[in-house]
Write a protein that holds these residues in place. Structure first.
Motif, PDB file in Angstrom:
ATOM      1  N   ALA A   1      31.680  -8.660   8.847  1.00 21.20           N
ATOM      2  CA  ALA A   1      31.994  -7.656   9.410  1.00 21.20           C
ATOM      3  C   ALA A   1      31.333  -6.434   9.104  1.00 21.20           C
ATOM      4  O   ALA A   1      32.419  -5.556  10.197  1.00 21.20           O
ATOM      5  N   VAL A   2      30.418  -5.995   8.594  1.00 21.47           N
ATOM      6  CA  VAL A   2      29.808  -4.325   8.553  1.00 21.47           C
ATOM      7  C   VAL A   2      29.107  -4.786  10.212  1.00 21.47           C
ATOM      8  O   VAL A   2      28.917  -3.574  10.712  1.00 21.47           O
ATOM      9  N   THR A   3      28.140  -5.489  10.523  1.00 14.57           N
ATOM     10  CA  THR A   3      27.594  -5.009  11.959  1.00 14.57           C
ATOM     11  C   THR A   3      29.078  -5.587  13.064  1.00 14.57           C
ATOM     12  O   THR A   3      28.817  -4.955  13.926  1.00 14.57           O
ATOM     13  N   ALA A   4      29.782  -5.842  12.598  1.00 18.38           N
ATOM     14  CA  ALA A   4      31.470  -5.836  13.641  1.00 18.38           C
ATOM     15  C   ALA A   4      31.526  -4.211  14.152  1.00 18.38           C
ATOM     16  O   ALA A   4      32.112  -3.741  15.121  1.00 18.38           O
ATOM     17  N   TYR A   5      31.389  -3.768  12.251  1.00 17.97           N
ATOM     18  CA  TYR A   5      31.857  -2.854  12.994  1.00 17.97           C
ATOM     19  C   TYR A   5      31.510  -0.997  13.388  1.00 17.97           C
ATOM     20  O   TYR A   5      31.771  -0.564  13.769  1.00 17.97           O
ATOM     21  N   THR A   6      30.122  -1.687  12.915  1.00 19.94           N
ATOM     22  CA  THR A   6      28.607  -0.910  13.274  1.00 19.94           C
ATOM     23  C   THR A   6      28.443  -1.260  14.530  1.00 19.94           C
ATOM     24  O   THR A   6      28.570   0.289  16.052  1.00 19.94           O
ATOM     25  N   VAL A   7      28.855  -1.468  15.937  1.00 18.47           N
ATOM     26  CA  VAL A   7      28.770  -2.684  16.854  1.00 18.47           C
ATOM     27  C   VAL A   7      30.170  -1.377  17.712  1.00 18.47           C
ATOM     28  O   VAL A   7      29.750  -0.794  18.678  1.00 18.47           O
ATOM     29  N   ALA A   8      31.615  -1.842  17.265  1.00 20.37           N
ATOM     30  CA  ALA A   8      32.640  -1.414  17.727  1.00 20.37           C
ATOM     31  C   ALA A   8      32.485  -0.145  17.421  1.00 20.37           C
ATOM     32  O   ALA A   8      33.106   0.888  18.505  1.00 20.37           O
TER      33      ALA A   8
END
Length: 61
Positions: free
Chosen positions: A24-31
């Protein structure tokens, strides 16, 4: 309770939550870009999980 694996189940649950948090944190960072508080929270969650793994399952009498 003999044969109880409650400690093991909680460790597995924490592991799943930690990996889910990383995704979730990685997806948030990418988006949306990096957020230090999210990464800090994930590190704290990871350390708690590591502590559970190191101490092993606890037995309640």
């Amino acid at each position: 309770m003999p044969g109880s694996t409650n400690g093991s189940n909680s460790t597995k649950t924490m592991g799943v939550l930690t990996l889910g948090g990383l995704v979730a944190v990685t997806a948030y960072t990418v988006a949306l870009g990096s957020n230090g508080w999210l990464w800090f929270g994930w590190v704290v969650l990871g350390l708690i999980t590591l502590g559970l793994v190191v101490t092993g399952p606890t037995r309640s009498t």
